[in-house]
Design a protein around this motif. Structure first.
Motif, PDB file in Angstrom:
ATOM      1  N   LEU A   1      -3.513  -6.636   7.945  1.00 24.23           N
ATOM      2  CA  LEU A   1      -4.219  -5.357   7.995  1.00 24.23           C
ATOM      3  C   LEU A   1      -4.772  -5.034   6.617  1.00 24.23           C
ATOM      4  N   LEU A   2      -6.027  -4.634   6.582  1.00 23.43           N
ATOM      5  CA  LEU A   2      -6.655  -4.195   5.341  1.00 23.43           C
ATOM      6  C   LEU A   2      -6.872  -2.695   5.452  1.00 23.43           C
ATOM      7  N   LEU A   3      -6.174  -1.926   4.645  1.00 20.29           N
ATOM      8  CA  LEU A   3      -6.261  -0.468   4.760  1.00 20.29           C
ATOM      9  C   LEU A   3      -6.779   0.125   3.460  1.00 20.29           C
ATOM     10  N   ASP A   4      -7.884   0.861   3.549  1.00 22.94           N
ATOM     11  CA  ASP A   4      -8.530   1.401   2.352  1.00 22.94           C
ATOM     12  C   ASP A   4      -8.250   2.894   2.212  1.00 22.94           C
ATOM     13  N   GLU A   5      -7.292   3.239   1.384  1.00 19.79           N
ATOM     14  CA  GLU A   5      -6.914   4.628   1.104  1.00 19.79           C
ATOM     15  C   GLU A   5      -6.814   5.484   2.362  1.00 19.79           C
ATOM     16  N   PRO A   6      -6.009   5.068   3.345  1.00 19.32           N
ATOM     17  CA  PRO A   6      -6.005   5.801   4.617  1.00 19.32           C
ATOM     18  C   PRO A   6      -5.421   7.212   4.516  1.00 19.32           C
ATOM     19  N   PHE A   7      -4.619   7.481   3.482  1.00 24.27           N
ATOM     20  CA  PHE A   7      -3.948   8.789   3.423  1.00 24.27           C
ATOM     21  C   PHE A   7      -4.466   9.685   2.307  1.00 24.27           C
ATOM     22  N   SER A   8      -5.537   9.280   1.640  1.00 25.65           N
ATOM     23  CA  SER A   8      -5.931   9.987   0.413  1.00 25.65           C
ATOM     24  C   SER A   8      -6.430  11.406   0.680  1.00 25.65           C
ATOM     25  N   ALA A   9      -6.900  11.675   1.903  1.00 26.03           N
ATOM     26  CA  ALA A   9      -7.429  13.023   2.164  1.00 26.03           C
ATOM     27  C   ALA A   9      -6.369  13.964   2.756  1.00 26.03           C
TER      28      ALA A   9
ATOM     29  N   VAL B   1      -2.830  -5.575   3.109  1.00 31.07           N
ATOM     30  CA  VAL B   1      -3.427  -5.288   1.807  1.00 31.07           C
ATOM     31  C   VAL B   1      -3.802  -3.810   1.852  1.00 31.07           C
ATOM     32  N   PHE B   2      -3.175  -3.025   0.989  1.00 30.57           N
ATOM     33  CA  PHE B   2      -3.314  -1.569   1.019  1.00 30.57           C
ATOM     34  C   PHE B   2      -3.989  -1.119  -0.273  1.00 30.57           C
ATOM     35  N   ILE B   3      -5.001  -0.295  -0.136  1.00 27.95           N
ATOM     36  CA  ILE B   3      -5.667   0.211  -1.332  1.00 27.95           C
ATOM     37  C   ILE B   3      -5.335   1.674  -1.538  1.00 27.95           C
ATOM     38  N   THR B   4      -5.036   2.017  -2.781  1.00 29.43           N
ATOM     39  CA  THR B   4      -4.703   3.401  -3.082  1.00 29.43           C
ATOM     40  C   THR B   4      -4.928   3.652  -4.566  1.00 29.43           C
ATOM     41  N   HIS B   5      -5.085   4.912  -4.948  1.00 33.43           N
ATOM     42  CA  HIS B   5      -5.029   5.197  -6.377  1.00 33.43           C
ATOM     43  C   HIS B   5      -3.730   5.939  -6.694  1.00 33.43           C
ATOM     44  N   ASP B   6      -2.833   6.002  -5.688  1.00 28.85           N
ATOM     45  CA  ASP B   6      -1.563   6.708  -5.829  1.00 28.85           C
ATOM     46  C   ASP B   6      -0.444   5.685  -6.099  1.00 28.85           C
ATOM     47  N   ILE B   7       0.052   5.694  -7.312  1.00 27.76           N
ATOM     48  CA  ILE B   7       1.033   4.685  -7.728  1.00 27.76           C
ATOM     49  C   ILE B   7       2.330   4.788  -6.914  1.00 27.76           C
ATOM     50  N   ASN B   8       2.784   6.012  -6.653  1.00 26.32           N
ATOM     51  CA  ASN B   8       4.014   6.190  -5.868  1.00 26.32           C
ATOM     52  C   ASN B   8       3.876   5.602  -4.473  1.00 26.32           C
ATOM     53  N   GLU B   9       2.701   5.839  -3.882  1.00 28.48           N
ATOM     54  CA  GLU B   9       2.420   5.312  -2.553  1.00 28.48           C
ATOM     55  C   GLU B   9       2.454   3.782  -2.572  1.00 28.48           C
ATOM     56  N   ALA B  10       1.831   3.203  -3.600  1.00 28.01           N
ATOM     57  CA  ALA B  10       1.792   1.739  -3.732  1.00 28.01           C
ATOM     58  C   ALA B  10       3.213   1.177  -3.839  1.00 28.01           C
TER      59      ALA B  10
END
Ligand SMILES: Nc1ncnc2c1ncn2[C@@H]1O[C@H](COP(=O)(O)OP(=O)(O)O)[C@@H](O)[C@H]1O
Ligand SMILES: [Mg+2]
Length: 231
Positions: free
Chosen positions: A143-151, A176-185
């Protein structure tokens, strides 16, 4: 065994190099996150892996992939079940089988009451759950997920992080998960790749220990943050 392998990927938009000589590998059942500041090329990299951007140099080998874009909109005129069935419909797959599968998923995830509701009747968090179901309805290993929870607001976000981790483990998917949230990562991944520069020409790797102590956690966060700030 690598389920996904990128070798020396370079990509430009027009004349601008966005991604330069990037290597990445993902093993079966492994979850990685890519973190980095806005504009460092995270979405572009995911689009390349998903096969949406084809004009790259280098090689990619992968098993079957499902991609959830950064803005994954549900169609407002379709109810939830027919939104989930959309990829099967587009692939001219078996809709009857798909419907049984979709209803099973909705049931398992306590979303059955929403099957015949419309997107505007759902909260932001519910919509993201449905978008995620739409992503996993097709057969795929990764699964490729691009910032699914950022909003989402903080509490909803935390709920969904737990929800996602449970499903991914249960279904034995790689991610592969994309985020700018370090805790989430850190919460979601076995490994974190940090985008150091713009253009993206190096991903710095951090392993996330299974039983990480609070001191190690603090240190890990600081080290990741330092790389992003210096970039
Ligand atoms: N379709 C496009 N055409 C031209 N440039 C683009 C396009 N999409 C993204 N870019 C540029 O590529 C860079 C990386 O964007 P993106 O991958 O969306 O970054 P991120 O997801 O890390 O925020 C940015 O400078 C952005 O402006
Ligand atoms: Mg992005």
């Amino acid at each position: 065994m690598d389920i996904l392998k990128l070798h020396n990927i370079t990509f430009s938009y027009n004349e601008d190099i966005i991604i330069e000589n990037i290597n990445l590998n993902l093993k079966k059942d492994e979850r990685i996150s890519i973190v980095g500041s806005s504009g460092c090329g995270k979405t572009t990299l995911l689009k390349i892996i998903a096969g949406i951007e084809n004009n790259f140099l280098g090689t990619i080998s992968s098993s079957k992939i499902a991609y959830m874009p950064q803005k994954d909109l549900l169609l407002p005129w379709r109810n939830i079940i027919s939104n989930i069935l959309l990829p099967i419909e587009l692939n001219k797959g078996d809709l009857n089988k798909g419907k049984i599968k979709a209803l099973n998923f909705l049931d398992k995830l306590n979303l059955m009451n929403y099957a015949y509701k419309f997107p505007n009747e759902l909260s932001g968090g519910m919509k993201q759950r449905v978008s995620f179901l739409r992503t996993i309805i097709t057969e795929s290993d990764t699964l490729l997920l691009d910032e699914p929870f950022s909003a989402l607001d903080a509490i909803t976000k935390e709920d969904l992080q737990h929800w996602l981790l449970d499903i991914i483990k249960d279904l034995k998917k790689s991610m592969v998960f994309i985020t700018h949230d370090i805790n989430e990562a850190i919460f979601l991944s076995n490994r974190i790749l940090v985008c150091k520069n713009k253009p993206m020409n190096q991903l710095i790797e951090f392993k996330v220990k299974k039983n990480i102590t609070s001191t190690e956690l603090k240190e890990l966060k600081e080290n990741i943050l330092k790389i992003i700030r210096e970039g």
